[in-house]
Enzyme design. Structure first.
Site, PDB file in Angstrom:
ATOM      1  N   ASP A 185      -5.578  -4.744  -6.800  1.00 30.85           N
ATOM      2  CA  ASP A 185      -5.346  -3.376  -6.317  1.00 30.85           C
ATOM      3  C   ASP A 185      -3.873  -2.947  -6.496  1.00 30.85           C
ATOM      4  OD1 ASP A 185      -7.167  -5.090  -4.982  1.00 30.85           O
ATOM      5  OD2 ASP A 185      -7.496  -3.674  -3.371  1.00 30.85           O
TER       6      ASP A 185
ATOM      7  N   ASP B 145       0.794  -1.234   0.000  1.00 31.18           N
ATOM      8  CA  ASP B 145       0.000   0.000   0.000  1.00 31.18           C
ATOM      9  C   ASP B 145       0.822   1.277   0.000  1.00 31.18           C
ATOM     10  OD1 ASP B 145      -2.543  -1.159  -0.098  1.00 31.18           O
ATOM     11  OD2 ASP B 145      -2.433  -1.662   2.030  1.00 31.18           O
TER      12      ASP B 145
END
Ligand code: GLY
Length: 398
Positions: A179, A119
């Site tokens: 993602d 992330d």
């Protein structure tokens, strides 16, 4: 079924495109008033956040049960609010937004060392990635270069992908989620900035491996691919935030479209443009997006129409489609992007000033299977909505 949808969609799009071209100036005026409204809402948000903030929390993520949820720097969403303020600066050129944006960017610096998941790209490129466009401070560049190096430590040449999570080891040895495509933009920036091609090689290989293993024949995609870290073989194909392994989690499809559109922009490689076009065609022809322009949280959620929507997926799709239209000049890409934006600025989705915890958009869904953040505002929905506004304005001047 999907063919009929596509034909209906094409006729619909053509009519809409003609109408929209005729109304371009009117729409732009409408979007100018959206920006004024966003200014008021973000001023309200900041007044509330400053009251709620405690030491370790740096940014808002959502608004639930009448309370703004603030998160620490390590949360995957911690960079989006800073990004929203940078985009307010881009849209208004009022120095007030630049000052505020910087105030919410700098506390993220220590995340440049956080190698616990993929992330880091979301956190750092959506905050510092904007800062460097406006402020020529070599320290901000160094933060981003270190962030890119940290992300690369998660790459395996055997698998050909960056490992997304270290958690959930009972389910996957080497999980890669769709993602993760979003975080490649940080690596492409680092390659251009440093001249070190290994950042680019990792990003390209990750995108190619994902293209090979994440997609079904109709160009919908799985959420999670579990790899064997010793051999690179695919062990399983699953979901984590979707309804079922074989269903289409809306935000996952959105990340895929955005990821390949962005990788085409950054590399000029035709294979990524082709992939983005296939994904766009899939999304445009599916009932998932065509129903009211805003998808349900999963295209195959079991109780549609009594299922929550996901405005965040819609905003990501809209942003990607505006950009893709710039490459394809396909009227369907433009008209669907505009349809989504028009739905998002309707009273149903666009919050009044002083409500919704200061977030712009209502009705997003974080993770329905985990009963988390269902039908709530989400900071990243606002992020991709603002990005769509910027792209919309860029398109109008083309
Ligand atoms: N990247 C996490 C999510 O889309 O929910």
């Amino acid at each position: 079924m999907k063919k009929n949808m596509q034909m209906r969609r094409s006729i619909h799009s053509l009519i809409l495109l003609l109408l929209l071209l005729g109304c371009e100036n009117k729409s732009l005026e409408k979007f100018d008033s959206v920006i004024d409204h966003a200014e008021d809402q973000f001023e309200y948000a900041i007044s509330q956040i400053e009251i709620e903030k405690v030491d370790e929390t740096i940014a808002p993520r959502t608004f639930e049960s009448g309370k703004i949820k603030l998160v620490p720097a390590e949360d995957w969403t911690s960079g989006f609010f800073a990004g929203n303020l940078w985009m307010m600066y881009e849209l208004t050129r009022d120095a007030k937004w630049q000052d505020l944006a910087l105030q919410y960017t700098l506390p993220l610096e220590s995340e440049k060392w956080n190698d616990e998941n993929h992330d880091i790209g979301f956190k750092m490129y959506c905050s510092y990635g904007h800062a460097i466009k406006y402020i020529n401070n070599p320290e901000y560049k160094d933060v981003l270069i270190q962030s890119a190096k940290t992300l690369c430590t998660r790459y395996s040449p055997v698998v050909g992908c960056i490992r997304s999570w270290d958690s959930l080891t009972d389910q996957w040895d080497y999980p890669v989620i769709i993602d993760n495509m979003m975080n490649l933009e940080l690596l492409m920036w680092a390659a251009k900035t440093t001249g070190n091609d290994s950042f680019r090689e990792i990003a390209v290989k990750h995108a190619q491996t994902t293209m090979k293993n994440h997609f079904r024949d109709d160009y919908s995609c799985y959420h999670v691919i579990g790899y064997d870290p010793q051999t690179g073989a695919v062990v399983k194909r699953n979901t984590h935030q979707g309804f079922a392994d074989e269903s289409d989690w809306s935000r996952g499809q959105a990340w895929a479209l955005y990821g390949y559109t962005m990788m085409y922009r950054e590399t000029g490689m035709e294979e990524f443009l082709t992939q983005a076009k296939h994904i766009a065609n899939y999304l445009i022809s599916t009932e998932g997006v065509s129903e009211n322009s805003i998808p349900y949280w999963d295209f195959e959620a079991p109780n549609i129409p009594n299922e929550p929507k996901d405005a965040s997926a819609a905003a990501v799709i809209s942003s990607a489609l505006f950009e893709l239209y710039g490459y394809t000049k396909d009227g369907d890409h433009l008209s669907v992007a505009k349809e989504i934006m028009n739905a998002l600025i309707s009273d149903q989705y666009f919050a009044s000033v002083g409500e919704n915890g200061g977030f712009l958009l209502k009705h997003s869904t974080g993770s329905k299977p985990y009963k988390s953040e269902i039908d709530v505002p989400l900071v990243y929905a606002d992020y991709y909505f603002l990005e769509s506004l910027i792209k919309y304005k860029a398109y109008a001047n083309m």
